[in-house]
Design a protein around this motif. Structure first.
Motif, PDB file in Angstrom:
ATOM      1  N   VAL A 173     -10.018  10.657   4.969  1.00 51.90           N
ATOM      2  CA  VAL A 173      -8.737   9.957   4.890  1.00 51.90           C
ATOM      3  C   VAL A 173      -8.796   8.984   3.719  1.00 51.90           C
ATOM      4  O   VAL A 173      -9.693   8.138   3.647  1.00 51.90           O
ATOM      5  CB  VAL A 173      -8.442   9.198   6.203  1.00 51.90           C
ATOM      6  CG1 VAL A 173      -7.113   8.460   6.088  1.00 51.90           C
ATOM      7  CG2 VAL A 173      -8.434  10.171   7.374  1.00 51.90           C
ATOM      8  N   CYS A 174      -7.847   9.126   2.813  1.00 53.10           N
ATOM      9  CA  CYS A 174      -7.831   8.335   1.574  1.00 53.10           C
ATOM     10  C   CYS A 174      -6.768   7.252   1.654  1.00 53.10           C
ATOM     11  O   CYS A 174      -5.865   7.298   2.492  1.00 53.10           O
ATOM     12  CB  CYS A 174      -7.529   9.277   0.409  1.00 53.10           C
ATOM     13  SG  CYS A 174      -7.117   8.429  -1.129  1.00 53.10           S
ATOM     14  N   GLY A 175      -6.874   6.289   0.777  1.00 49.17           N
ATOM     15  CA  GLY A 175      -5.904   5.207   0.736  1.00 49.17           C
ATOM     16  C   GLY A 175      -4.477   5.695   0.572  1.00 49.17           C
ATOM     17  O   GLY A 175      -3.557   5.125   1.168  1.00 49.17           O
ATOM     18  N   SER A 176      -4.242   6.740  -0.194  1.00 46.95           N
ATOM     19  CA  SER A 176      -2.861   7.189  -0.354  1.00 46.95           C
ATOM     20  C   SER A 176      -2.365   7.868   0.922  1.00 46.95           C
ATOM     21  O   SER A 176      -1.202   7.718   1.298  1.00 46.95           O
ATOM     22  CB  SER A 176      -2.717   8.109  -1.572  1.00 46.95           C
ATOM     23  OG  SER A 176      -3.339   9.345  -1.351  1.00 46.95           O
ATOM     24  N   ASP A 177      -3.251   8.583   1.634  1.00 45.42           N
ATOM     25  CA  ASP A 177      -2.864   9.093   2.957  1.00 45.42           C
ATOM     26  C   ASP A 177      -2.418   7.940   3.855  1.00 45.42           C
ATOM     27  O   ASP A 177      -1.425   8.042   4.589  1.00 45.42           O
ATOM     28  CB  ASP A 177      -4.066   9.799   3.625  1.00 45.42           C
ATOM     29  CG  ASP A 177      -4.538  11.036   2.869  1.00 45.42           C
ATOM     30  OD1 ASP A 177      -3.683  11.808   2.389  1.00 45.42           O
ATOM     31  OD2 ASP A 177      -5.767  11.218   2.752  1.00 45.42           O
ATOM     32  N   TYR A 227       1.003   7.086   5.913  1.00 49.02           N
ATOM     33  CA  TYR A 227       0.942   6.896   7.360  1.00 49.02           C
ATOM     34  C   TYR A 227       1.477   5.521   7.770  1.00 49.02           C
ATOM     35  O   TYR A 227       2.247   5.397   8.714  1.00 49.02           O
ATOM     36  CB  TYR A 227      -0.506   7.060   7.836  1.00 49.02           C
ATOM     37  CG  TYR A 227      -0.706   6.729   9.288  1.00 49.02           C
ATOM     38  CD1 TYR A 227      -0.186   7.567  10.289  1.00 49.02           C
ATOM     39  CD2 TYR A 227      -1.383   5.585   9.688  1.00 49.02           C
ATOM     40  CE1 TYR A 227      -0.353   7.258  11.632  1.00 49.02           C
ATOM     41  CE2 TYR A 227      -1.558   5.267  11.017  1.00 49.02           C
ATOM     42  CZ  TYR A 227      -1.042   6.108  11.991  1.00 49.02           C
ATOM     43  OH  TYR A 227      -1.206   5.800  13.327  1.00 49.02           O
ATOM     44  N   ASN A 228       1.082   4.512   7.047  1.00 42.10           N
ATOM     45  CA  ASN A 228       1.458   3.158   7.456  1.00 42.10           C
ATOM     46  C   ASN A 228       2.826   2.737   6.942  1.00 42.10           C
ATOM     47  O   ASN A 228       3.516   1.946   7.574  1.00 42.10           O
ATOM     48  CB  ASN A 228       0.397   2.160   6.967  1.00 42.10           C
ATOM     49  CG  ASN A 228      -0.884   2.235   7.789  1.00 42.10           C
ATOM     50  OD1 ASN A 228      -0.836   2.201   9.017  1.00 42.10           O
ATOM     51  ND2 ASN A 228      -2.022   2.377   7.115  1.00 42.10           N
ATOM     52  N   HIS A 229       3.218   3.250   5.752  1.00 41.30           N
ATOM     53  CA  HIS A 229       4.435   2.735   5.113  1.00 41.30           C
ATOM     54  C   HIS A 229       5.413   3.826   4.687  1.00 41.30           C
ATOM     55  O   HIS A 229       6.463   3.527   4.144  1.00 41.30           O
ATOM     56  CB  HIS A 229       4.061   1.912   3.880  1.00 41.30           C
ATOM     57  CG  HIS A 229       3.011   0.884   4.150  1.00 41.30           C
ATOM     58  ND1 HIS A 229       3.208  -0.181   5.011  1.00 41.30           N
ATOM     59  CD2 HIS A 229       1.727   0.750   3.706  1.00 41.30           C
ATOM     60  CE1 HIS A 229       2.102  -0.918   5.071  1.00 41.30           C
ATOM     61  NE2 HIS A 229       1.178  -0.374   4.297  1.00 41.30           N
ATOM     62  N   GLY A 230       5.065   5.088   4.863  1.00 45.26           N
ATOM     63  CA  GLY A 230       5.969   6.163   4.441  1.00 45.26           C
ATOM     64  C   GLY A 230       5.994   6.364   2.941  1.00 45.26           C
ATOM     65  O   GLY A 230       6.869   7.045   2.405  1.00 45.26           O
ATOM     66  N   GLY A 231       5.018   5.779   2.244  1.00 47.37           N
ATOM     67  CA  GLY A 231       4.965   5.932   0.779  1.00 47.37           C
ATOM     68  C   GLY A 231       4.484   4.645   0.137  1.00 47.37           C
ATOM     69  O   GLY A 231       4.009   3.734   0.831  1.00 47.37           O
TER      70      GLY A 231
END
Lengths: 350, 350, 350, 350
Positions: free
Chosen positions: B41-45, B49-53
């Motif tokens: 799981v990467c920061g962009s994933d 997940y947390n902010h929708g983008g």
């Protein structure tokens, strides 16, 4: 202190090596008096010992040999700070003038007035560091706490290969060929690996040195005496290696290396030899980049630091340690690549 | 094979992560079918997940996440050679077009038509690699024999920091600052050390990540939360560090780093953030060099090779491995820098 | 169009140059049919004409010569845009494959499958461009509007020296030595000046070429035949020049140049010669950087653009223009450096 | 000579500029006494005149202004050779210590103890060169024979843009954007062209300066006041320019420039401004390279040489020459970019 004498290792002519008394010197302002700990025998020392010089550089007067040395600080001249009595230091043999046009540009290793220990290039010769007591500039001394005196005496040849590595530019992930596995070749392997080389192949004519090459990290070694076409697989598709450390000064090694270099590869010429007949068509058409590399400057302190942090381990190179009165044997051993890598002379142990 | 279905991890909106059935695909010429082994799981994933983008990049349709993956080769399309069934491979998520003007110059990571797994940047989005069965180009697959599936799945973030290191130029003997010790910061420490950095100082706000930074080789760490002026000693005489890996994307970290950089130092901007107000006078007067670094190209295979040779060890980063049906927990863990570094999802073990 | 014939300049063996009929070709998709405007005789053409080859590269079958050409667009194959009938273009003779590992890295001039016009290196030979009608890829054609056909035909040798100049790195304010003042030497002077060289000294054995060197901007010239020690003043203090364009392929010129290079100077080896015996001690100790430079890639279009903007003027080099039926005389003239610089053959004027 | 007085241009506070008597100085060993010929008014002089300083740098005591000066040699101190009475020289305002760690590395422009003429950065301030008689180190004086005093006084700002150009690396064939067409922007155009730039686009808010930009070689100019979207065509396909000389210090200019830069482009930050809010996502994703550039060192003599050879012509920039007693008018003129480029003050004409 006046009147005190010490022993020094003096070369008079080929195979005329003497241990002689010399007067001790007194440190001036900014200088330190050092008791020598360990001195390593270098290839240029061997040229003087075996041949009385190399190329156009010939002995014209007796010269103290030696430029790979560590020492214990014994006394501080006026104005010296940051060093203390008893401290182990690696001593840089490089003494640029600081004033000429190359020094002014930061190219100290190209100083027009360089006084490098144990060098017959100017006359009178620059006397070397194989002496029990050495007076040096404080700026030549790099703290070597945590290292053995033998390791500290390796700082000089290590600086040579670190300088070459810096001249090679980015090394991360590169494929490296090292031709010649004397001390400079072995230290090239260590330096290239430290700088991120992904693959290291080394060649030599001696199984002894090649075994050591593998021990310090070469991925593969080729004995060019028993396997003269061992580099052939690397010549496909214009070649394989990104970087070549040429440490022999022999035209056969350089020529074989050129054939195995990929286009735009960088050749670091470290080995000192005479004129060489080179395949210029290959150099031009593959756009190779043949770079001389000579001595060092800031890399001396960098090397000490890398050894202190355990990031480079030179201990496997030190195959022989002999007492001062066995100095000539050290020179003979160091001349024999079938059984010795670096032979060092122990002047004092504390 | 037609009609077969598999599970995939699909993001629909912030905090709406679903494990869904998707039809399996069939490999075309030059392609391979892969059974996924491990996905990190990467920061962009996490941004999806947390902010929708993040920033202007927003989810506009459901998207399979994931781009840090290893896999087992399951079937070969026509014309594929050099891969065999059952082989573990690291799968590069980078698919440049090979035809645009940047690809033609060898700048594949700047491809105008890039299809990078799990990216909402174009529309329709580029679907990601978190799926039980993945059809990929053979050229995306790098043999990972000798590595664990978890290590192989680290090839992607490792390639990011190797690319930055290459962009930094010569690293041997350099003094390095790393701001931010998430996975990219930790891999920056490993990469800088592998490339010869002599001194590495790392900062973060979490004691957990800083402990890991020390474990992988940082010489010194500073918790900027508890010691906000911890970098002050490094600002003397115009600054100390030669290279900064900025891995936070936070203006405070970059600004503090700029103050600690020596003249002509190189700042590698890896952290993705919004606009930042920078001290341009310091950048200009110290002649700093602020270089963006984005993704990678040839460094992917280099990283796999360095891991295989034991020259870079990423195992300490892998703090959590969870099964596919625990995927959402993996995302929650990966979001918490006080207890997790890299959380991975295990799709298959052989 | 089928059945149409054209004239071509074909080399059969040393001094066996024939003007022969050849069938015209038809442009495929992405190609254009060109009516040749002007062709320049290059040193490699002369090697085939005078010696049947050079080094290991020998003629083994009849070969159309020529690779320095301009042309008028005559017909467009399917899918070609951006070119129109009657337009003058400079035609790049370089046709890399675009697929091999060097092309993939952007090193097109090192392509493993290069098909460079008029080259006997592979067999069957790559036929050249000295023919009335030439079918080429549209991507080989660079708009030359505003140039004369003769100038446009200089784009190829100009690209060679621009490529070398790019390989030299920063040139602004540098001191430059050019050894050999044939067309490549003269274009090196123009390229070095365009890139900001502050001082340019040129050597040759011919007063004719040296006069032209001064005309295009050399600050000083030395005839090494009449003044063999003319470079001696430049050898003081380890040397004077930052950059050497070696354009002779003769060991005497390179050796004399090495003695006049300052430490860390860059030598661009452009002249093609056989093996050369080089002073490796000087290369190593002065840390010179001997870089092969071979052909070009993106520099072809750059050169056309620089000529169009009036930033490089190649007209002084074009000393002779002859009609197609005088082709052999053009080859004889081009072989005589006491009266000719670039001899060109005019195939058509509109 | 003792007791002699001269006039100097002294700033006391914003808009409080006075012409005052000061005692003449006597040259020490290695120094020369100079009669000032011409002094150019620079942007930093204007900051002191209009605002009493800039950013955190404020006037705290009266300071002689001026650092762009030419002069006639009047008397030689002991040991000075190579200069003669009456000779016109360009005088470098840069006086690095030669001893600090940056000087030792050859980075003289980053000297920790720099004494740059007319600078309020340390206290006591470094007095400037706008005085009838100036005592300088002989090493600051560069022979300017063949130039007018006005041209010679342009050596300093020219050195600034040459230094930036050297920092940009290879310029040959590059596409260049210059934002801001005051003297530094105009000299950037001249420097970039001299170094081989193929295309130069310049922006400003003043039609007067843009007309001059075209006169000295810009291929195209855009008035961002009347055509605020004029750079939009250059933002296609990730951007167009290889190099940006940012000469405004204004965030709008830098931000617009970033959007027009192609991936891996180099931004030279010359304009001095306060903090700027930058689009870090674009810098990171396009892997731009934002390099500060500050003052100069060896480029000062290079610039004089390029002017002497006619390779750079600065005469079009010198729009106003006023007598010493009109100094304040020169400052007012220089502040008005709708009618003046470089305003110079004439101290003596022979």
């Amino acid at each position: 202190m006046s009147g005190a004498v010490m022993k020094a290792i003096v070369i008079h002519a080929a195979h005329d090596l003497r241990i002689e008394d010399r007067p001790e010197e007194r440190p001036g302002p900014g200088q330190v008096r050092l008791r020598l700990a360990t001195g390593g025998v270098c290839g240029s020392d061997l040229h003087y010992y075996n041949h009385g010089g190399f190329g156009a550089i010939r002995l014209k007067e007796p010269m103290i040999l030696g430029h790979e040395v560590s020492a214990f600080v014994d006394a501080l001249g006026d104005g010296v700070t940051g060093l203390s009595r008893g401290q182990l230091v690696a001593v840089s043999p490089s003494r640029p003038c600081g004033d000429c046009r190359y020094c002014a540009e930061g190219l100290m290793n190209q100083c027009l007035n360089m006084r490098f220990y144990g060098s017959a290039m100017p006359f009178p010769h620059i006397q070397g560091a194989f002496r029990e007591v050495l007076v040096a500039d404080a700026s030549q001394c790099v703290d070597a706490t945590g290292l053995s005196p033998g390791e500290a005496a390796m700082a000089e040849p290590l600086a040579v290969t670190l300088h070459a590595t810096v001249r090679a530019g980015q090394m991360l992930g590169k494929r490296v060929l090292v031709t010649g596995c004397g001390p400079i070749g072995i230290l090239s392997i260590l330096s290239a690996r430290r700088a991120g080389a992904a693959e290291i192949v080394a060649t030599d004519l001696s199984d002894f040195t090649l075994a050591l090459a593998r021990k310090v990290g070469a991925d593969r070694t080729i004995n060019m005496a028993s396997d003269p076409h061992g580099l052939a697989p690397f010549t496909q598709d214009k070649g394989h290696f990104d970087v070549l450390y040429e440490c022999t000064g022999a035209v056969q090694a350089l020529t074989a290396g050129i054939a195995a270099m990929r286009p735009r590869g960088v050749i670091l010429q470290l080995g000192l030899g005479g004129d060489m007949s080179l395949p210029m068509m290959a150099i031009t058409a593959k756009e190779l980049d043949l770079r001389g590399s000579f001595r060092f400057h800031s890399e001396f302190a960098v090397g000490v630091s890398l050894m202190q942090q355990g990031l480079i381990d030179v201990k496997p190179l030190i195959t022989h340690s002999l007492a001062l009165d066995q100095a000539e044997q050290a020179f003979r051993l160091a001349s024999d690549r079938t059984q010795a890598m670096k032979a060092q002379i122990v002047f004092a142990t504390s």
